[in-house]
Write a protein that holds these residues in place. Structure first.
Motif, mmCIF file in Angstrom:
data_model
loop_
_atom_site.group_PDB
_atom_site.id
_atom_site.type_symbol
_atom_site.label_atom_id
_atom_site.label_comp_id
_atom_site.label_asym_id
_atom_site.label_seq_id
_atom_site.Cartn_x
_atom_site.Cartn_y
_atom_site.Cartn_z
ATOM 1 N N THR A 1 5.729 3.959 17.693
ATOM 2 C CA THR A 1 5.170 3.009 18.647
ATOM 3 C C THR A 1 4.606 3.770 19.842
ATOM 4 O O THR A 1 5.165 4.768 20.285
ATOM 5 N N VAL A 2 3.482 3.273 20.338
ATOM 6 C CA VAL A 2 2.791 3.875 21.469
ATOM 7 C C VAL A 2 2.898 2.905 22.631
ATOM 8 O O VAL A 2 2.349 1.802 22.579
ATOM 9 N N LYS A 3 3.627 3.309 23.652
ATOM 10 C CA LYS A 3 3.880 2.448 24.809
ATOM 11 C C LYS A 3 2.621 2.247 25.631
ATOM 12 O O LYS A 3 1.822 3.171 25.792
ATOM 13 N N SER A 4 2.478 1.051 26.176
ATOM 14 C CA SER A 4 1.330 0.778 27.026
ATOM 15 C C SER A 4 1.441 1.598 28.309
ATOM 16 O O SER A 4 2.517 2.014 28.711
ATOM 17 N N GLN A 5 0.313 1.804 28.948
ATOM 18 C CA GLN A 5 0.299 2.607 30.189
ATOM 19 C C GLN A 5 0.239 1.733 31.419
ATOM 20 O O GLN A 5 -0.445 2.038 32.364
ATOM 21 N N GLN B 1 0.805 -1.224 0.000
ATOM 22 C CA GLN B 1 0.000 0.000 0.000
ATOM 23 C C GLN B 1 0.841 1.279 0.000
ATOM 24 O O GLN B 1 0.303 2.368 0.173
ATOM 25 N N SER B 2 2.143 1.146 -0.151
ATOM 26 C CA SER B 2 3.050 2.304 -0.184
ATOM 27 C C SER B 2 2.828 3.233 1.015
ATOM 28 O O SER B 2 2.639 4.443 0.875
ATOM 29 N N VAL B 3 2.861 2.651 2.190
ATOM 30 C CA VAL B 3 2.626 3.374 3.437
ATOM 31 C C VAL B 3 3.841 4.242 3.781
ATOM 32 O O VAL B 3 4.978 3.822 3.601
ATOM 33 N N ASP B 4 3.564 5.435 4.285
ATOM 34 C CA ASP B 4 4.626 6.367 4.667
ATOM 35 C C ASP B 4 4.936 6.332 6.159
ATOM 36 O O ASP B 4 6.006 6.792 6.575
ATOM 37 N N LEU B 5 4.003 5.841 6.960
ATOM 38 C CA LEU B 5 4.163 5.813 8.409
ATOM 39 C C LEU B 5 3.310 4.692 8.981
ATOM 40 O O LEU B 5 2.151 4.529 8.586
ATOM 41 N N ILE B 6 3.894 3.917 9.892
ATOM 42 C CA ILE B 6 3.173 2.860 10.598
ATOM 43 C C ILE B 6 3.033 3.309 12.045
ATOM 44 O O ILE B 6 4.007 3.756 12.662
ATOM 45 N N ILE B 7 1.817 3.184 12.582
ATOM 46 C CA ILE B 7 1.578 3.528 13.990
ATOM 47 C C ILE B 7 0.991 2.300 14.671
ATOM 48 O O ILE B 7 0.002 1.724 14.202
ATOM 49 N N MET B 8 1.611 1.906 15.788
ATOM 50 C CA MET B 8 1.147 0.718 16.494
ATOM 51 C C MET B 8 1.472 0.800 17.976
ATOM 52 O O MET B 8 2.388 1.520 18.373
ATOM 53 N N GLY B 9 0.723 0.073 18.765
ATOM 54 C CA GLY B 9 0.965 0.012 20.198
ATOM 55 C C GLY B 9 1.983 -1.048 20.536
ATOM 56 O O GLY B 9 2.271 -1.944 19.738
#
Length: 148
Positions: A143-147, A106-114
């Motif tokens: 990456t989004v760190k868990s709380q 999909q020619s992604v420019d940014l991946i966001i994940m937890g």
């Protein structure tokens, strides 16, 4: 400066994944980017040797797939209230590998994940999808760190 046109948000439907989703939606709106949402059904768990051959196995897989599709639809509907360009993808496989394949396709420019913040034996046994994606992705990964 990176201005993403296509953002891939990876959801496993966990609470921390929801946090990453809010950030992905905010970034997509800010940059007026397309937002792609993916969930990968982990075949490592579905193909456990103890499950294969049982009459319940096929129904269990179907049930997991159906529930994942429902949850993806809910995310899409919620996100589309705030922005129109949202696509969802459901994959089966090893999560890190499927995320990377989709990002390329999909020619992604940014991946966001937890991240789940597992350490020690838990990390060794389960592995880290986020770590794999960060190491192997050809685009930036937030990456989004868990709380915990």
């Amino acid at each position: 400066m990176l201005t993403p046109n296509r953002i891939l948000y990876c959801s496993d439907f966990s609470e921390n994944s929801e946090r990453a989703g809010r950030i992905a939606l905010s970034y997509a709106r800010t940059f007026e980017a397309d937002l792609l949402v993916v969930n990968v059904i982990n075949i490592r768990f579905l193909q456990h040797p103890a499950l294969i051959g049982l009459p319940v196995y096929g129904d269990a897989v179907d049930s997991v797939e159906k529930r994942a599709e429902e949850q993806l639809r809910e995310i899409s509907e919620r996100f589309k209230r705030q922005m129109p360009a949202v696509q969802t993808f459901s994959r089966k496989g090893i999560p890190g590998e499927e995320i990377l394949k989709l990002a390329e396709e999909q020619s992604v420019d940014l991946i966001i994940m937890g991240t789940h913040g597992r350490t020690g034996l838990s990390h060794l046994l389960v592995g880290s999808t986020a770590e794999h994606v960060v190491r192997m992705a050809k685009c930036p990964v937030l990456t989004v760190k868990s709380q915990d």
